[in-house]
Design a protein around this motif. Structure first.
Motif, PDB file in Angstrom:
ATOM      1  N   ARG A 136       0.845  -1.184   0.000  1.00  0.00           N
ATOM      2  CA  ARG A 136       0.000   0.000   0.000  1.00  0.00           C
ATOM      3  C   ARG A 136       0.889   1.246   0.000  1.00  0.00           C
ATOM      4  NH1 ARG A 136      -5.286   0.979   0.393  1.00  0.00           N
ATOM      5  NH2 ARG A 136      -5.973   2.916   1.377  1.00  0.00           N
ATOM      6  N   VAL A 137       0.583   2.198  -0.871  1.00  0.00           N
ATOM      7  CA  VAL A 137       1.383   3.403  -1.045  1.00  0.00           C
ATOM      8  C   VAL A 137       0.609   4.598  -0.509  1.00  0.00           C
ATOM      9  CG1 VAL A 137       2.366   4.991  -2.747  1.00  0.00           C
ATOM     10  CG2 VAL A 137       2.672   2.506  -3.017  1.00  0.00           C
ATOM     11  N   VAL A 138       1.242   5.349   0.397  1.00  0.00           N
ATOM     12  CA  VAL A 138       0.644   6.561   0.961  1.00  0.00           C
ATOM     13  C   VAL A 138       1.520   7.748   0.573  1.00  0.00           C
ATOM     14  CG1 VAL A 138       0.015   7.789   3.073  1.00  0.00           C
ATOM     15  CG2 VAL A 138      -0.428   5.319   2.868  1.00  0.00           C
ATOM     16  N   ALA A 139       0.927   8.723  -0.114  1.00  0.00           N
ATOM     17  CA  ALA A 139       1.625   9.956  -0.490  1.00  0.00           C
ATOM     18  C   ALA A 139       1.254  11.043   0.502  1.00  0.00           C
ATOM     19  CB  ALA A 139       1.241  10.378  -1.902  1.00  0.00           C
ATOM     20  N   HIS A 140       2.255  11.634   1.127  1.00  0.00           N
ATOM     21  CA  HIS A 140       2.016  12.648   2.154  1.00  0.00           C
ATOM     22  C   HIS A 140       2.696  13.942   1.714  1.00  0.00           C
ATOM     23  CE1 HIS A 140       1.720  13.424   6.781  1.00  0.00           C
ATOM     24  NE2 HIS A 140       1.347  14.478   6.059  1.00  0.00           N
ATOM     25  N   PHE A 141       1.902  14.905   1.280  1.00  0.00           N
ATOM     26  CA  PHE A 141       2.443  16.193   0.847  1.00  0.00           C
ATOM     27  C   PHE A 141       2.446  17.151   2.026  1.00  0.00           C
ATOM     28  CE2 PHE A 141       1.017  14.197  -3.040  1.00  0.00           C
ATOM     29  CZ  PHE A 141       2.095  14.430  -3.899  1.00  0.00           C
ATOM     30  N   ARG A 142       3.575  17.830   2.221  1.00  0.00           N
ATOM     31  CA  ARG A 142       3.753  18.637   3.421  1.00  0.00           C
ATOM     32  C   ARG A 142       4.168  20.071   3.140  1.00  0.00           C
ATOM     33  NH1 ARG A 142       7.616  15.163   7.104  1.00  0.00           N
ATOM     34  NH2 ARG A 142       7.917  17.262   7.934  1.00  0.00           N
ATOM     35  N   GLY A 143       4.250  20.461   1.866  1.00  0.00           N
ATOM     36  CA  GLY A 143       4.723  21.813   1.614  1.00  0.00           C
ATOM     37  C   GLY A 143       4.542  22.253   0.190  1.00  0.00           C
ATOM     38  N   CYS A 144       5.496  23.044  -0.274  1.00  0.00           N
ATOM     39  CA  CYS A 144       5.367  23.707  -1.574  1.00  0.00           C
ATOM     40  C   CYS A 144       5.447  22.732  -2.734  1.00  0.00           C
ATOM     41  CB  CYS A 144       6.437  24.782  -1.714  1.00  0.00           C
ATOM     42  SG  CYS A 144       6.185  26.180  -0.589  1.00  0.00           S
ATOM     43  N   GLU A 145       5.880  21.495  -2.490  1.00  0.00           N
ATOM     44  CA  GLU A 145       5.898  20.517  -3.577  1.00  0.00           C
ATOM     45  C   GLU A 145       4.486  20.196  -4.080  1.00  0.00           C
ATOM     46  OE1 GLU A 145       5.067  18.054   0.011  1.00  0.00           O
ATOM     47  OE2 GLU A 145       6.383  19.741  -0.439  1.00  0.00           O
ATOM     48  N   ALA A 146       3.475  20.577  -3.292  1.00  0.00           N
ATOM     49  CA  ALA A 146       2.087  20.304  -3.678  1.00  0.00           C
ATOM     50  C   ALA A 146       1.335  21.553  -4.116  1.00  0.00           C
ATOM     51  CB  ALA A 146       1.340  19.656  -2.511  1.00  0.00           C
ATOM     52  N   ARG A 147       1.930  22.712  -3.940  1.00  0.00           N
ATOM     53  CA  ARG A 147       1.190  23.945  -4.170  1.00  0.00           C
ATOM     54  C   ARG A 147       1.276  24.400  -5.631  1.00  0.00           C
ATOM     55  NH1 ARG A 147       3.045  24.833   1.255  1.00  0.00           N
ATOM     56  NH2 ARG A 147       1.237  25.078   2.614  1.00  0.00           N
ATOM     57  N   ASN A 148       0.347  25.292  -5.979  1.00  0.00           N
ATOM     58  CA  ASN A 148       0.308  25.902  -7.297  1.00  0.00           C
ATOM     59  C   ASN A 148       0.352  27.411  -7.087  1.00  0.00           C
ATOM     60  OD1 ASN A 148      -0.935  27.277  -9.614  1.00  0.00           O
ATOM     61  ND2 ASN A 148      -1.315  25.226 -10.411  1.00  0.00           N
ATOM     62  N   ARG A 149       1.457  28.032  -7.471  1.00  0.00           N
ATOM     63  CA  ARG A 149       1.654  29.450  -7.160  1.00  0.00           C
ATOM     64  C   ARG A 149       0.592  30.332  -7.799  1.00  0.00           C
ATOM     65  NH1 ARG A 149       4.651  34.136  -8.814  1.00  0.00           N
ATOM     66  NH2 ARG A 149       5.488  35.209  -6.956  1.00  0.00           N
ATOM     67  N   GLU A 150       0.285  30.115  -9.054  1.00  0.00           N
ATOM     68  CA  GLU A 150      -0.709  30.949  -9.737  1.00  0.00           C
ATOM     69  C   GLU A 150      -2.076  30.820  -9.075  1.00  0.00           C
ATOM     70  OE1 GLU A 150      -0.756  30.050 -13.867  1.00  0.00           O
ATOM     71  OE2 GLU A 150       1.256  30.846 -14.235  1.00  0.00           O
ATOM     72  N   GLU A 151      -2.437  29.591  -8.692  1.00  0.00           N
ATOM     73  CA  GLU A 151      -3.733  29.378  -8.043  1.00  0.00           C
ATOM     74  C   GLU A 151      -3.754  30.023  -6.669  1.00  0.00           C
ATOM     75  OE1 GLU A 151      -7.671  27.571  -7.800  1.00  0.00           O
ATOM     76  OE2 GLU A 151      -6.332  28.375  -9.333  1.00  0.00           O
ATOM     77  N   ASN A 152      -2.647  29.929  -5.943  1.00  0.00           N
ATOM     78  CA  ASN A 152      -2.573  30.528  -4.614  1.00  0.00           C
ATOM     79  C   ASN A 152      -2.709  32.048  -4.690  1.00  0.00           C
ATOM     80  OD1 ASN A 152      -2.414  30.101  -1.848  1.00  0.00           O
ATOM     81  ND2 ASN A 152      -0.180  30.123  -1.791  1.00  0.00           N
ATOM     82  N   MET A 153      -2.029  32.656  -5.668  1.00  0.00           N
ATOM     83  CA  MET A 153      -2.113  34.106  -5.835  1.00  0.00           C
ATOM     84  C   MET A 153      -3.521  34.535  -6.241  1.00  0.00           C
ATOM     85  SD  MET A 153       1.035  35.387  -5.297  1.00  0.00           S
ATOM     86  CE  MET A 153       1.511  36.754  -6.340  1.00  0.00           C
ATOM     87  N   ARG A 154      -4.190  33.691  -7.001  1.00  0.00           N
ATOM     88  CA  ARG A 154      -5.554  34.022  -7.428  1.00  0.00           C
ATOM     89  C   ARG A 154      -6.537  33.896  -6.276  1.00  0.00           C
ATOM     90  NH1 ARG A 154     -10.197  31.717  -8.823  1.00  0.00           N
ATOM     91  NH2 ARG A 154      -9.418  29.614  -8.382  1.00  0.00           N
ATOM     92  N   LEU A 155      -6.412  32.825  -5.496  1.00  0.00           N
ATOM     93  CA  LEU A 155      -7.359  32.574  -4.410  1.00  0.00           C
ATOM     94  C   LEU A 155      -7.166  33.531  -3.234  1.00  0.00           C
ATOM     95  CD1 LEU A 155      -7.331  28.661  -4.326  1.00  0.00           C
ATOM     96  CD2 LEU A 155      -9.200  30.123  -5.105  1.00  0.00           C
ATOM     97  N   HIS A 156      -5.924  33.913  -2.959  1.00  0.00           N
ATOM     98  CA  HIS A 156      -5.621  34.709  -1.765  1.00  0.00           C
ATOM     99  C   HIS A 156      -4.691  35.862  -2.156  1.00  0.00           C
ATOM    100  CE1 HIS A 156      -7.366  31.242   0.218  1.00  0.00           C
ATOM    101  NE2 HIS A 156      -6.473  30.485  -0.382  1.00  0.00           N
ATOM    102  N   PRO A 157      -5.181  36.806  -2.937  1.00  0.00           N
ATOM    103  CA  PRO A 157      -4.296  37.846  -3.493  1.00  0.00           C
ATOM    104  C   PRO A 157      -3.687  38.781  -2.457  1.00  0.00           C
ATOM    105  CG  PRO A 157      -6.609  38.326  -3.955  1.00  0.00           C
ATOM    106  CD  PRO A 157      -6.569  36.945  -3.395  1.00  0.00           C
ATOM    107  N   THR A 158      -4.328  38.965  -1.321  1.00  0.00           N
ATOM    108  CA  THR A 158      -3.805  39.923  -0.342  1.00  0.00           C
ATOM    109  C   THR A 158      -2.773  39.326   0.598  1.00  0.00           C
ATOM    110  OG1 THR A 158      -5.619  39.467   1.202  1.00  0.00           O
ATOM    111  CG2 THR A 158      -5.945  41.250  -0.393  1.00  0.00           C
ATOM    112  N   MET A 159      -2.809  38.003   0.806  1.00  0.00           N
ATOM    113  CA  MET A 159      -1.847  37.379   1.711  1.00  0.00           C
ATOM    114  C   MET A 159      -1.688  35.907   1.346  1.00  0.00           C
ATOM    115  SD  MET A 159       0.262  37.661   4.237  1.00  0.00           S
ATOM    116  CE  MET A 159      -0.191  39.154   5.129  1.00  0.00           C
TER     117      MET A 159
END
Length: 381
Positions: A136-159
């Protein structure tokens, strides 16, 4: 010229690795096809960079009846404890070393839990073979390896933490991170994220937080009473992501208003040094841009040290409001510091709540339950 030479050497190393892997991989595949029975029942191997969190996670999971071990990939100047370690090897030898570790260590476990989706092998070739063997394989994302910068800036433009990126926006878009996400999408039986803000990018994942380190001794220092400078500790290797410069500006503004405050920013130091500083702190601060707190804040609270952090409104709860956390936006940080520097009794009350509240918020039995359900394939929290 030097850059061109480095690229040439890197390409040469990858070619050498690929050539040797072409010889080693068929042996790994043949071994996987035979599907040997795992030797360790109720067993999980955590694979990660050399950091302290997987070590403590595996020790805690052992208390719940699982054989939990930790394989560290690489070395670190700040932590050196693990059960197994994959060391750096020359490209021509690396596939054979990986084959040996796959055979002797990784394949013997029923579950393999990949932190950051860091694999034991350079290319991740062991992941589909583990599935072929019924592991059984468990993928555990804990940081920026899982994030999308453009989406983050769009969703939370002020902070958001992507505004000033310590990695020059290379971690989230690098070929290595893209490959790791694809491996998880195709092969993972369960996908975990450490903090709820990461659900913006992996909405189908399960939030599995850090354990609270109950074995940390609480601080024995005297509560701050206003008669000496307040010791404020900030722990991060990523000042852009954390908003360190804005924190410094707020501290300087508070000093100009006549308050005594000693600000200590710890960077690139050992975990032991971090814990010593937290035990001497009156107040800690961190994760002021992400939208939720992380491991350093949990550790400071476990020391009995109240902690300033920022939590997005949708993640707030009564338990968080009534805890030892002091929740503040960076824009309000100067006023928040002045409030507590002006009222030692309020800070003392937060100190009394800190350890008790974090052990309740991060109940180890509940967090272990989330992990164990991911290991056996059960749904629910």
């Amino acid at each position: 010229m030097q850059l061109r030479r480095n690229r040439y050497l890197s390409a040469l190393a990858e070619a050498a690795y690929a050539a040797m892997l072409g010889l080693a991989y068929p042996l790994a595949w043949l071994y996987a096809v035979t599907r040997p029975a795992p030797k360790l029942a109720k067993s999980v191997l955590h694979v990660s960079y050399m950091v302290h969190v997987p070590w403590h996670m595996t020790r805690i999971l052992r208390k719940y009846g699982w054989q939990a071990d930790y394989l560290a990939v690489g070395t670190s100047a700040h932590w050196d404890r693990c059960d197994f370690q994959k060391r750096r090897t020359p490209p021509l030898l690396s596939p054979w070393y990986e084959l040996w570790l796959f055979w002797r260590v990784v394949s013997r476990y029923e579950v393999v839990h990949f932190h950051f989706m860091v694999t034991m092998t350079r290319s991740g070739w062991e992941v589909p073979l583990l599935k072929r063997m019924g592991r059984r394989v468990v993928a555990h994302f804990r940081g920026c390896e899982a994030r999308n910068r453009e989406e983050n800036m769009r969703l939370h433009p002020t902070m958001n933490i992507c505004q000033v990126c310590d990695y020059d926006a290379t971690v989230c878009t690098s070929p290595v991170s893209v490959r790791r996400r694809r491996l998880a999408e195709r092969w993972a039986d369960a996908t975990l994220v450490t903090t709820p803000d990461m659900l913006d990018f992996m909405p189908a994942a399960t939030v599995s937080s850090f354990f609270a380190p109950a074995d940390i001794e609480p601080s024995c220092s005297e509560p701050w009473d206003g008669s000496r400078p307040l010791k404020l500790v900030h722990v991060t290797n990523h000042p852009g992501i954390e908003g360190t410069e804005q924190i410094r500006r707020a501290v300087e503004a508070v000093r100009r208003r006549g308050f005594q405050i000693e600000f200590l920013h710890l960077r690139d130091v050992s975990h032991a040094e971090v814990m010593r500083a937290l035990h001497e702190a009156d107040l800690a601060i961190g994760k002021m841009k992400m939208g939720f707190y992380a491991n350093s804040q949990i550790e400071s609270m476990a020391c009995g040290v109240p902690t300033i952090t920022w939590i997005r409104p949708e993640f707030m709860s009564d338990a968080l409001r009534e805890s030892g956390f002091i929740v503040s936006h960076l824009d309000d940080l100067e006023a928040t510091l002045v409030d507590y520097l002006s009222d030692p009794g309020a800070l003392r009350r937060k100190r009394e709540l800190a350890r008790r509240s974090i052990l309740a918020l991060h109940d180890n039995a509940a967090i272990a339950g989330i992990l164990l359900r991911a290991y056996v394939g059960c749904k629910g929290d």
